[in-house]
Enzyme design. Sequence first.
Site, PDB file in Angstrom:
ATOM      1  N   ASP A 158      74.039  34.780  32.114  1.00 51.51           N
ATOM      2  CA  ASP A 158      72.595  34.612  32.238  1.00 51.51           C
ATOM      3  C   ASP A 158      71.853  34.833  30.922  1.00 51.51           C
ATOM      4  O   ASP A 158      70.936  34.090  30.581  1.00 51.51           O
ATOM      5  CB  ASP A 158      72.061  35.597  33.283  1.00 51.51           C
ATOM      6  CG  ASP A 158      70.860  35.032  34.003  1.00 51.51           C
ATOM      7  OD1 ASP A 158      71.063  34.234  34.923  1.00 51.51           O
ATOM      8  OD2 ASP A 158      69.719  35.347  33.595  1.00 51.51           O
ATOM      9  N   TYR A 166      69.577  18.050  48.615  1.00 54.07           N
ATOM     10  CA  TYR A 166      69.883  17.589  47.261  1.00 54.07           C
ATOM     11  C   TYR A 166      70.479  16.178  47.312  1.00 54.07           C
ATOM     12  O   TYR A 166      70.258  15.361  46.412  1.00 54.07           O
ATOM     13  CB  TYR A 166      70.845  18.558  46.575  1.00 54.07           C
ATOM     14  CG  TYR A 166      70.358  20.001  46.498  1.00 54.07           C
ATOM     15  CD1 TYR A 166      68.996  20.328  46.560  1.00 54.07           C
ATOM     16  CD2 TYR A 166      71.258  21.054  46.347  1.00 54.07           C
ATOM     17  CE1 TYR A 166      68.565  21.649  46.486  1.00 54.07           C
ATOM     18  CE2 TYR A 166      70.832  22.372  46.259  1.00 54.07           C
ATOM     19  CZ  TYR A 166      69.489  22.666  46.339  1.00 54.07           C
ATOM     20  OH  TYR A 166      69.057  23.972  46.254  1.00 54.07           O
ATOM     21  N   ARG A 185      66.698  22.957  49.691  1.00 53.94           N
ATOM     22  CA  ARG A 185      67.432  22.963  50.963  1.00 53.94           C
ATOM     23  C   ARG A 185      66.455  23.097  52.120  1.00 53.94           C
ATOM     24  O   ARG A 185      66.789  22.856  53.266  1.00 53.94           O
ATOM     25  CB  ARG A 185      68.429  24.126  50.967  1.00 53.94           C
ATOM     26  CG  ARG A 185      69.537  23.986  49.937  1.00 53.94           C
ATOM     27  CD  ARG A 185      70.214  25.310  49.687  1.00 53.94           C
ATOM     28  NE  ARG A 185      69.264  26.309  49.220  1.00 53.94           N
ATOM     29  CZ  ARG A 185      69.498  27.608  49.127  1.00 53.94           C
ATOM     30  NH1 ARG A 185      70.684  28.065  49.468  1.00 53.94           N
ATOM     31  NH2 ARG A 185      68.568  28.449  48.699  1.00 53.94           N
ATOM     32  N   ILE A 242      63.081  28.841  37.833  1.00 54.86           N
ATOM     33  CA  ILE A 242      63.042  28.072  36.589  1.00 54.86           C
ATOM     34  C   ILE A 242      62.547  26.646  36.822  1.00 54.86           C
ATOM     35  O   ILE A 242      62.019  26.003  35.898  1.00 54.86           O
ATOM     36  CB  ILE A 242      64.411  28.103  35.866  1.00 54.86           C
ATOM     37  CG1 ILE A 242      64.215  27.957  34.356  1.00 54.86           C
ATOM     38  CG2 ILE A 242      65.385  27.083  36.408  1.00 54.86           C
ATOM     39  CD1 ILE A 242      63.428  29.070  33.714  1.00 54.86           C
ATOM     40  N   HIS A 283      76.418  24.873  39.888  1.00 60.26           N
ATOM     41  CA  HIS A 283      76.212  23.812  38.884  1.00 60.26           C
ATOM     42  C   HIS A 283      77.295  22.743  38.957  1.00 60.26           C
ATOM     43  O   HIS A 283      77.005  21.548  38.894  1.00 60.26           O
ATOM     44  CB  HIS A 283      76.163  24.417  37.470  1.00 60.26           C
ATOM     45  CG  HIS A 283      74.912  25.215  37.226  1.00 60.26           C
ATOM     46  ND1 HIS A 283      74.666  25.864  36.039  1.00 60.26           N
ATOM     47  CD2 HIS A 283      73.832  25.479  38.004  1.00 60.26           C
ATOM     48  CE1 HIS A 283      73.494  26.490  36.113  1.00 60.26           C
ATOM     49  NE2 HIS A 283      72.978  26.271  37.294  1.00 60.26           N
ATOM     50  N   LYS A 338      71.670  26.324  31.936  1.00 65.18           N
ATOM     51  CA  LYS A 338      72.723  27.225  31.483  1.00 65.18           C
ATOM     52  C   LYS A 338      72.890  28.316  32.539  1.00 65.18           C
ATOM     53  O   LYS A 338      71.961  28.508  33.346  1.00 65.18           O
ATOM     54  CB  LYS A 338      72.419  27.848  30.127  1.00 65.18           C
ATOM     55  CG  LYS A 338      71.004  28.354  29.864  1.00 65.18           C
ATOM     56  CD  LYS A 338      70.355  29.311  30.748  1.00 65.18           C
ATOM     57  CE  LYS A 338      70.906  30.706  30.783  1.00 65.18           C
ATOM     58  NZ  LYS A 338      70.114  31.616  31.656  1.00 65.18           N
TER      59      LYS A 338
HETATM   60  N1  LIG Z   1      66.292  28.368  30.488  1.00 66.44           N
HETATM   61  C1  LIG Z   1      65.760  29.500  30.875  1.00 66.44           C
HETATM   62  O1  LIG Z   1      64.907  30.061  30.217  1.00 66.44           O
HETATM   63  C2  LIG Z   1      66.195  30.081  32.176  1.00 66.44           C
HETATM   64  C3  LIG Z   1      65.528  31.191  32.701  1.00 66.44           C
HETATM   65  C4  LIG Z   1      65.921  31.671  33.965  1.00 66.44           C
HETATM   66  C5  LIG Z   1      66.987  31.057  34.627  1.00 66.44           C
HETATM   67  N2  LIG Z   1      67.621  30.006  34.052  1.00 66.44           N
HETATM   68  C6  LIG Z   1      68.765  29.360  34.721  1.00 66.44           C
HETATM   69  O2  LIG Z   1      68.255  28.553  35.777  1.00 66.44           O
HETATM   70  C7  LIG Z   1      69.175  28.563  36.863  1.00 66.44           C
HETATM   71  C8  LIG Z   1      68.446  29.004  38.114  1.00 66.44           C
HETATM   72  O3  LIG Z   1      67.874  30.269  37.902  1.00 66.44           O
HETATM   73  P1  LIG Z   1      66.588  30.761  38.736  1.00 66.44           P
HETATM   74  O4  LIG Z   1      66.166  32.052  38.135  1.00 66.44           O
HETATM   75  O5  LIG Z   1      65.620  29.661  38.856  1.00 66.44           O
HETATM   76  O6  LIG Z   1      67.309  31.054  40.123  1.00 66.44           O
HETATM   77  P2  LIG Z   1      66.687  31.295  41.561  1.00 66.44           P
HETATM   78  O7  LIG Z   1      65.206  31.200  41.533  1.00 66.44           O
HETATM   79  O8  LIG Z   1      67.333  32.527  42.101  1.00 66.44           O
HETATM   80  O9  LIG Z   1      67.356  30.077  42.389  1.00 66.44           O
HETATM   81  C9  LIG Z   1      67.132  28.750  42.075  1.00 66.44           C
HETATM   82  C10 LIG Z   1      67.254  27.890  43.300  1.00 66.44           C
HETATM   83  O10 LIG Z   1      68.614  27.554  43.535  1.00 66.44           O
HETATM   84  C11 LIG Z   1      68.700  27.025  44.853  1.00 66.44           C
HETATM   85  N3  LIG Z   1      69.960  27.406  45.493  1.00 66.44           N
HETATM   86  C12 LIG Z   1      70.928  26.557  45.905  1.00 66.44           C
HETATM   87  N4  LIG Z   1      71.936  27.199  46.475  1.00 66.44           N
HETATM   88  C13 LIG Z   1      71.641  28.496  46.438  1.00 66.44           C
HETATM   89  C14 LIG Z   1      72.297  29.668  46.929  1.00 66.44           C
HETATM   90  N5  LIG Z   1      73.482  29.613  47.546  1.00 66.44           N
HETATM   91  N6  LIG Z   1      71.688  30.838  46.740  1.00 66.44           N
HETATM   92  C15 LIG Z   1      70.500  30.910  46.121  1.00 66.44           C
HETATM   93  N7  LIG Z   1      69.829  29.819  45.643  1.00 66.44           N
HETATM   94  C16 LIG Z   1      70.395  28.628  45.821  1.00 66.44           C
HETATM   95  C17 LIG Z   1      67.465  27.519  45.592  1.00 66.44           C
HETATM   96  O11 LIG Z   1      66.612  26.410  45.734  1.00 66.44           O
HETATM   97  P3  LIG Z   1      66.145  25.815  47.144  1.00 66.44           P
HETATM   98  O12 LIG Z   1      66.034  27.020  48.058  1.00 66.44           O
HETATM   99  O13 LIG Z   1      64.865  25.203  46.806  1.00 66.44           O
HETATM  100  O14 LIG Z   1      67.198  24.851  47.588  1.00 66.44           O
HETATM  101  C18 LIG Z   1      66.851  28.501  44.615  1.00 66.44           C
HETATM  102  O15 LIG Z   1      65.463  28.579  44.731  1.00 66.44           O
HETATM  103  C19 LIG Z   1      70.339  29.459  36.429  1.00 66.44           C
HETATM  104  O16 LIG Z   1      71.323  28.646  35.863  1.00 66.44           O
HETATM  105  C20 LIG Z   1      69.728  30.341  35.357  1.00 66.44           C
HETATM  106  O17 LIG Z   1      70.644  30.835  34.403  1.00 66.44           O
HETATM  107  C21 LIG Z   1      67.244  29.501  32.859  1.00 66.44           C
END
Ligand SMILES: NC(=O)c1ccc[n+]([C@@H]2O[C@H](COP(=O)([O-])OP(=O)(O)OC[C@H]3O[C@@H](n4cnc5c(N)ncnc54)[C@H](OP(=O)(O)O)[C@@H]3O)[C@@H](O)[C@H]2O)c1
Length: 324
Positions: free
Chosen positions: A171, A53, A32, A11, A74, A92
């Site tokens: 989600d 971070y 990270r 995202i 979060h 969210k």
């Molecule tokens: N608004 C929307 O339309 C929308 C759509 C999808 C998701 N979201 C929200 O955005 C957030 C992230 O979702 P995403 O789909 O972007 O997730 P993702 O790609 O799976 O993970 C996001 C990033 O979180 C970091 N991270 C930190 N600690 C972690 C851990 N222990 N395990 C895995 N990742 C970790 C990693 O960044 P680094 O490796 O770079 O540190 C990872 O790339 C959630 O809250 C989700 O609900 C919103």
Amino acid sequence: MRIGIIGAGHIAIKMAMTLKDTPERRYAVASRDYAKACDFAAKYGFARAYGSYEDLVNDPDVDLVYIATPHSHHFAHISLAVNHGKAVLCEKAFTTNAREAEEAIRLAESKGVFLTEAIWTRYMPFSATIRETIDSGIIGQPQLLSASLCYPIEWKERLVRPELGGGALLDIGIYPINFARMCFGTDITDISSACICGPTGMDMQETFTFLYADGRVANLQSSARSVCPRQGIICGTEGYIIVENINNPLRAVVYNRDYEPIRSLEAPPQLTGFEYQVDACEEALRNGWVESPYMPHAETIAIMRIMDSLRQHWGVRFPSDEQP
Ligand SMILES: NC(=O)c1ccc[n+]([C@@H]2O[C@H](COP(=O)([O-])OP(=O)(O)OC[C@H]3O[C@@H](n4cnc5c(N)ncnc54)[C@H](OP(=O)(O)O)[C@@H]3O)[C@@H](O)[C@H]2O)c1
């Protein structure tokens, strides 16, 4: 307003695309993994890349931290940013549960720091248009609402692991809940629900019904296993409104009691749809607000409480729920 992104995942890319025409906002990214942050910064034109971070929140030039990590993180990341005096836009679901949400909000308010939830539909002008159309009386007295949002994303680690705050509700189900509350308000007197869990104990498909004090009913569904039309339908005594895609509403059609279309509503052209929440943050910072009128703290907490009660009913638990 210079934005720093925490977490260079899926995202975060959408936020980077949103900022492509506003170089003054596109400032820093932290991962990270320093190499990943550098790649992200180079690809999307961010001035600074950080390998932790903590380094990002220590940068005095970051005005707003956008938290784009899994739900489980979060609370920790809000606390990190707020304790460094940084304003926060947090993806969210805001936290894994209401206890964390209340604590995070208390911290931000006590420090006079702006904090808001990145539930993008709340900040869209078209959401206000839908509400105004309902309130105009064009469909008579609104009585019934149905909304569903489904994506076949059970393969994502984030969705199935309890320690990452998994499940379809936090989600995806959060969108029908927000849609119902934006259209029908907050006077919910009863909630009934049922869900199917996956092998790791996280909710994968669910249906829930809100009853309102004045007799209205909202019937909501979410699934991490299927595709669905993503429609929201608001039915009244004189007609109904069909909203296409409650996840990013761009079009709605109003029908009369003879099932004929009588009005078509279109959202203004958008970049990605994330620009409205970014604009709302800038407005808040300009005015010295600690919360956004588009998504007040009380509303974030109320929705976390609803999701807590649904999960409790289903037996879906996160490690964070075990803390006092
Ligand atoms: N608004 C929307 O339309 C929308 C759509 C999808 C998701 N979201 C929200 O955005 C957030 C992230 O979702 P995403 O789909 O972007 O997730 P993702 O790609 O799976 O993970 C996001 C990033 O979180 C970091 N991270 C930190 N600690 C972690 C851990 N222990 N395990 C895995 N990742 C970790 C990693 O960044 P680094 O490796 O770079 O540190 C990872 O790339 C959630 O809250 C989700 O609900 C919103």
